[in-house]
Design a protein around this motif. Sequence first.
Motif, PDB file in Angstrom:
ATOM      1  N   ARG A 105       8.404  -7.036   3.012  1.00 59.34           N
ATOM      2  CA  ARG A 105       7.091  -6.853   2.386  1.00 59.34           C
ATOM      3  C   ARG A 105       6.055  -6.541   3.465  1.00 59.34           C
ATOM      4  O   ARG A 105       5.214  -5.666   3.308  1.00 59.34           O
ATOM      5  N   ARG A 106       6.162  -7.287   4.579  1.00 60.13           N
ATOM      6  CA  ARG A 106       5.226  -7.059   5.678  1.00 60.13           C
ATOM      7  C   ARG A 106       5.387  -5.647   6.261  1.00 60.13           C
ATOM      8  O   ARG A 106       4.408  -4.949   6.527  1.00 60.13           O
ATOM      9  N   TRP A 107       6.619  -5.230   6.424  1.00 60.40           N
ATOM     10  CA  TRP A 107       6.863  -3.871   6.928  1.00 60.40           C
ATOM     11  C   TRP A 107       6.235  -2.847   5.994  1.00 60.40           C
ATOM     12  O   TRP A 107       5.648  -1.868   6.443  1.00 60.40           O
ATOM     13  N   THR A 108       6.410  -3.077   4.711  1.00 63.91           N
ATOM     14  CA  THR A 108       5.897  -2.098   3.750  1.00 63.91           C
ATOM     15  C   THR A 108       4.371  -2.066   3.767  1.00 63.91           C
ATOM     16  O   THR A 108       3.764  -0.988   3.731  1.00 63.91           O
ATOM     17  N   ILE A 109       3.769  -3.253   3.849  1.00 64.02           N
ATOM     18  CA  ILE A 109       2.299  -3.281   3.925  1.00 64.02           C
ATOM     19  C   ILE A 109       1.852  -2.560   5.202  1.00 64.02           C
ATOM     20  O   ILE A 109       0.898  -1.779   5.197  1.00 64.02           O
ATOM     21  N   GLY A 110       2.580  -2.806   6.291  1.00 62.82           N
ATOM     22  CA  GLY A 110       2.269  -2.126   7.555  1.00 62.82           C
ATOM     23  C   GLY A 110       2.350  -0.616   7.389  1.00 62.82           C
ATOM     24  O   GLY A 110       1.489   0.126   7.900  1.00 62.82           O
ATOM     25  N   ILE A 112       4.730   9.025   2.394  1.00 65.56           N
ATOM     26  CA  ILE A 112       4.066   9.091   1.078  1.00 65.56           C
ATOM     27  C   ILE A 112       5.101   9.363  -0.014  1.00 65.56           C
ATOM     28  O   ILE A 112       5.113   8.702  -1.063  1.00 65.56           O
ATOM     29  N   LEU A 113       6.002  10.300   0.274  1.00 57.40           N
ATOM     30  CA  LEU A 113       7.051  10.640  -0.695  1.00 57.40           C
ATOM     31  C   LEU A 113       7.923   9.420  -0.997  1.00 57.40           C
ATOM     32  O   LEU A 113       8.247   9.128  -2.155  1.00 57.40           O
ATOM     33  N   GLN A 114       8.266   8.711   0.076  1.00 60.22           N
ATOM     34  CA  GLN A 114       9.106   7.513  -0.071  1.00 60.22           C
ATOM     35  C   GLN A 114       8.432   6.484  -0.992  1.00 60.22           C
ATOM     36  O   GLN A 114       9.051   5.934  -1.891  1.00 60.22           O
ATOM     37  N   VAL A 129       7.826   3.987  -6.350  1.00 63.87           N
ATOM     38  CA  VAL A 129       6.995   3.471  -7.449  1.00 63.87           C
ATOM     39  C   VAL A 129       7.340   4.174  -8.769  1.00 63.87           C
ATOM     40  O   VAL A 129       7.539   3.518  -9.794  1.00 63.87           O
ATOM     41  N   VAL A 130       7.451   5.510  -8.714  1.00 64.79           N
ATOM     42  CA  VAL A 130       7.797   6.252  -9.944  1.00 64.79           C
ATOM     43  C   VAL A 130       9.193   5.820 -10.423  1.00 64.79           C
ATOM     44  O   VAL A 130       9.417   5.593 -11.618  1.00 64.79           O
ATOM     45  N   GLY A 131      10.102   5.693  -9.465  1.00 62.74           N
ATOM     46  CA  GLY A 131      11.471   5.281  -9.807  1.00 62.74           C
ATOM     47  C   GLY A 131      11.489   3.935 -10.504  1.00 62.74           C
ATOM     48  O   GLY A 131      12.223   3.727 -11.474  1.00 62.74           O
ATOM     49  N   PHE A 177      10.867  -2.554  -5.635  1.00 67.21           N
ATOM     50  CA  PHE A 177      10.146  -3.750  -6.090  1.00 67.21           C
ATOM     51  C   PHE A 177       9.224  -4.242  -4.969  1.00 67.21           C
ATOM     52  O   PHE A 177       8.068  -4.597  -5.202  1.00 67.21           O
ATOM     53  N   ILE A 178       9.777  -4.257  -3.758  1.00 67.17           N
ATOM     54  CA  ILE A 178       8.980  -4.710  -2.610  1.00 67.17           C
ATOM     55  C   ILE A 178       7.803  -3.753  -2.397  1.00 67.17           C
ATOM     56  O   ILE A 178       6.681  -4.189  -2.121  1.00 67.17           O
ATOM     57  N   THR A 179       8.061  -2.473  -2.568  1.00 70.64           N
ATOM     58  CA  THR A 179       6.985  -1.483  -2.394  1.00 70.64           C
ATOM     59  C   THR A 179       5.831  -1.771  -3.347  1.00 70.64           C
ATOM     60  O   THR A 179       4.667  -1.791  -2.945  1.00 70.64           O
ATOM     61  N   LEU A 180       6.179  -2.036  -4.603  1.00 73.62           N
ATOM     62  CA  LEU A 180       5.160  -2.287  -5.612  1.00 73.62           C
ATOM     63  C   LEU A 180       4.347  -3.541  -5.254  1.00 73.62           C
ATOM     64  O   LEU A 180       3.107  -3.536  -5.326  1.00 73.62           O
TER      65      LEU A 180
END
Lengths: 217, 421
Positions: B262-267, B294-296, B301-303, B393-396
């Motif tokens: 989660r921290r990596w994703t926020i970063g 951005i694509l990732q 999220v769309v997925g 899920f983590i991205t969201l």
Amino acid sequence: MTSQKIVFLYALIGSLIIFNIGIFMGYMLESSRIEEINSMYASTEIKILDQITQINSLAVMEFDCDSLMKENINFANDIFAEARLIQKYEDANILSEEIISQHKRFDLLRTLFWMNSIKIKEKCDLDFHNVVYLYKYNEPTIEQKSRQGMISNLLGELKEKYGEKIMLIPISGDNDIPSVNLLVEKYNITEFPVILIDEKIVITDVNVLNDVEKYLN
Amino acid sequence: MEVLSSIYLAYMFVSIYFLLLFIFLYLHNKKNLFAYPELKKNYSVSFVIPAYNEGETIGDTIKHVFDIDYKNIKEVIVVNDCSTDNTKEVVENLQKKYPKLILVNNPKNLGNAGRSKNAGLKFATGDVIAFVDADSYPAKDSLKKMLGYFNDKKVGAITCPILVRDANKFFEKIQDIEYRVIAFTRKLLGYTGGIYVTPGPLALYRKEAIKETGGFDGENMTEDIEITWNLIHHGWEREMCLSTHVSTTVPQKFSDWYKQRRRWTIGGIQCMAKYKHEIFKRGMLGMFVLPFFILQFFLGVVGLGVFFYVGGTNILTNYLFTKYSIVADVPLLTMNQLYITPSFLNYFGIVIFSVSLIFTFISLSIMKKTMMKKNNIFNVIFFAVIYLMVYPFITLIAIYKYFKRETAWGTHDKKSIRKEI
């Protein structure tokens, strides 16, 4: 080290080629299924035209009720099996729109079959029931889809139980076919799915087998 | 064609694109994947090890650093960020054995690795600054094999594969697969100049390059991604040396792993927000790294939206169908329903998934050269099917946390689970 950024372009070209090959193969797969439906349609069409000819030639030749009835039963069985196969192919259809018009053609044939059944019943004074299942084809709600799934299995049970006593005819009720629309109007049908028995009884709320069965005995 | 089918096709196209990108890069470079430039200059190297409550592992890390087969290590600086455990004592004891070991005690807790790295940087005198996480263990040959990349004056940073230390438990084995696949693909991306992170466990920076960037961003939760983007922004190239490695400890519990990711994703989101003005500008940052991130995020999220929509609709349909069928006393499953008719999307998806799986196996077998442990097929399939499914899920959640400004390092998140891969 020399950068290989050109690979981004190669990958794009490669993926466009592979993607298009995939789409092409998809079309081929769906076309082969439509071809199968087409050949089914041709054979069904011949049978129904023959039946119509027999009914219409009553004035010039002897009307063989037994033979017509036998054909009708086989025909009804074929129609039920075809309807299920078309449904499966439709569910798996992504690219081609042709299957939608195929569905309409089959609906028309089934309507013709229904009309023939009415005539045969009248002329031969036979004791069978026409069970017409009018279902929602275009964008059914989740509730309608689930209910139609159940009714489809329920009618399968009914067919197994009553065999030659019933002619089971599934027709999509909202596929914009003028003749079907006229019949829908005639029987005051405002919602789908609905079951029409012997052109007299309209059952809109089918919950158990008995809801249909009680009109067959 | 339905909207959903179009979305599936778009995902397939993106998958084919990246799969082909990596396959082409691999085929073009397979003979020199493990090659490294000969060392032509005797670079002086300063090590910086930020530490917060790393008493358990820091001793071993320091020993590994001093065991590196390289003569010109100027100093090893441990930055103790007000640890409440015995980190300080462990380092002080080792100072007797290693005179080049410097302990910097932050007067107050700085709160993250980026700020501690900047604090250590002030004391670093080498031509090259090597940053090592306090629970990571560089291989003996790491400097000899990595430093040669600095022969090219445009190279500002060098990274190497991060491997899981003692991958014995199932969850560690899965992460081990992930780390090795990432190392392999990062090496391949390196051939295009597309390396977008120089991870914390071991990263070497040319002093001149790191000075030009102004050091690490103390506000960013993934300072090692940010510094790399900053280097790209300043025109510095990054290289990946596949012939050596650094081993590291990984989260053993799902909850720790989740917080780490989660921290990596926020970063990652912080980086995207900071460099958004670079989008589509000439150079790797604007033309590849930023659009790729951005694509990732977008696809994730769309997925997830599609997953919930399709899953929810199916669950509801099946629930109602079951309910109606039970009431009607008709079979829930007939022979006809058992006969499944796959759509072309199913076939297409299976082909793409199979090729991806083969590629994963190929990368793992190639990466065996740097790590001998075997992975069974089940672990790889679990990684590809289940493990990667958790990321959206983590991205969201990360997006939610980012917009709620919950971007500080948690106290339990500081130790052991802060490295990027």
